[in-house]
Design a protein around this motif. Sequence first.
Motif: not given
Length: 581
Positions: A102, A144-145, A147-151
């Motif tokens: 993050n 993490y992936c 929660l975040n659409k763009e890795f």
Amino acid sequence: MIRLIKNIYSHLLKNSEDSEPYMVSVGYILMVFYPGFYFFNSILATPSGYENLGLRLIIGLFGATLVLKKYWPAKLKKFLPIYWHFILVFTLPFFFSFMLLNNQHSTVWHVNGLVGLVLLTFFVDFIAYTILVLLGAGAALILYCSLNKEFFLAHNLIGVIGSYTAPIIYFLIFSNKRTKIESEKLAIVKFSKEELEKIVSEQTKELQHALAVKTRILNNISHEVKTPLHGVWGIVRILADKWQTFTDNERLENVKKVAKNTERLVSYINNILDLSKFSSGKMVFEFKTINIIPLIEEIIDECKDLYVGNKDIEIKLYANTSDTIYIKADQDRLMQVLRNLFANAIRYMEKGKIVAEIKQLSDNIIEVSIADEGIGVPENELKKIFEPFYQSTKTANKAGGTGLGLAICKEIVEAHQGKIWAENNKNKGAKFYCTLPIDSAIQVIPNISVETPVVSQSVNAKPKTILLIDDEEATHDLFKLLIKTYDNCEIVNAYGGKEGLEVLKEKGKEIDIVFLDLMMPDVYGLDVLKEIRTSHQLNVPVILQSGANIEELEKAQTMGISGCLSKPYSQHSILNIIKSL
């Protein structure tokens, strides 16, 4: 697969057992530092990247459960190893990996990520570390992936993660070495404990053996003292109460029995005193030239009268030399050795032959051997039987004794520069050997006691006045009996040192001989002797009659004594001194 899971679980269980002492401390750290750093940085430092208060509070809650683990129900405690590793995964590799993802551009989290991964090395070994890091980092990446659409990964993050490798490997090696060191310490402690237990066990066995020996010795001492004492006490009481009911012959026989039991008791006490003198190096010998063959013949005759009794025992003496073999020896002590060896041979056999043999081994050495047909001695005890208080397992409970006789024999023979040992006969019984020098240069130590030939009494000799200074009334009574047959003397009794000095002050010139005790409660004997020689300036002969040690007797010699009688003394000894003086 099941076996692999079991192995992993047992591995984790081992790690949790090693970490259990630190669990409560880790719990406090989780409760304080994870939420605490959030508020500290948010309020004061205000850096970026200190979000996720929810995760921190969850970790603080996990910490609280560790702090309170002793209050867990018993059913839950069995799941503690799994729970502990779950907390390690969640609070270290998962949390720090998630926060690093993050905050990929934060230098602070680059460092924190390394700290989190390094801290794990202190709680688990290499295998568990690999498993937990993969689980924690994998879960962090998945979260993490999700929660975040763009890795995406920052261009420098891969290099940062790669730089973690060296310190992590170092700390893993350090942790592994630390574990080995601790294991070695535990092994040493365990080994030391086992060695200590072995030593304690051996010492306990030795103490138990010593206690058993002590008990046996005390029992034997009690037997050796009580048995003759019982004979003396019982016979004397009956004679005193029923004297008139016995004939003269019966009285005489009973008195002889009293004398025999008394001699046995005195002999035993003398053995103990002799052993004490040998131990302290204070035994005095009087070496002189003696013919050993008639000496052995005398001892054989004595033992036949005293010990054989109704036993069917024959005693023979053989010598491969002439009828005279002269050696330098202390006659009384040598007789003590021979008497003991013959008495032992007779004691432990009911019938058979005892053969004594004298051989001249060289110009300077003779060998005396005494072979019996008794019970023999176990091979492993042939040397031990010459140790003080040791008794053979074959004889310990058969004929009394305290194991002193052979120990004293050994001391006496070695003082004569000889050797004594034992062997078993081929058929049965034992054979004792003793070698003695014929005419070696033995240092002669003069004996303090007086041994003078009996002097014939002159019919017209002037009566002698004897002063006996002793605090014991029994000694005065015995002294009177001992010289009863010697009519040419008068006894003056003084019951203590003060009274004796008063008698000497009044009529010192009338006193011909003084018999002086040492151990008196009012005035010590040597102080009385000093007064006689200095204040009264009397040259009257003074004979010590005491059981004092060598130092005291040597001191008395320098003060001018004429001789010494060791209690108990015989009528022959005391009359010899009186007649010679």
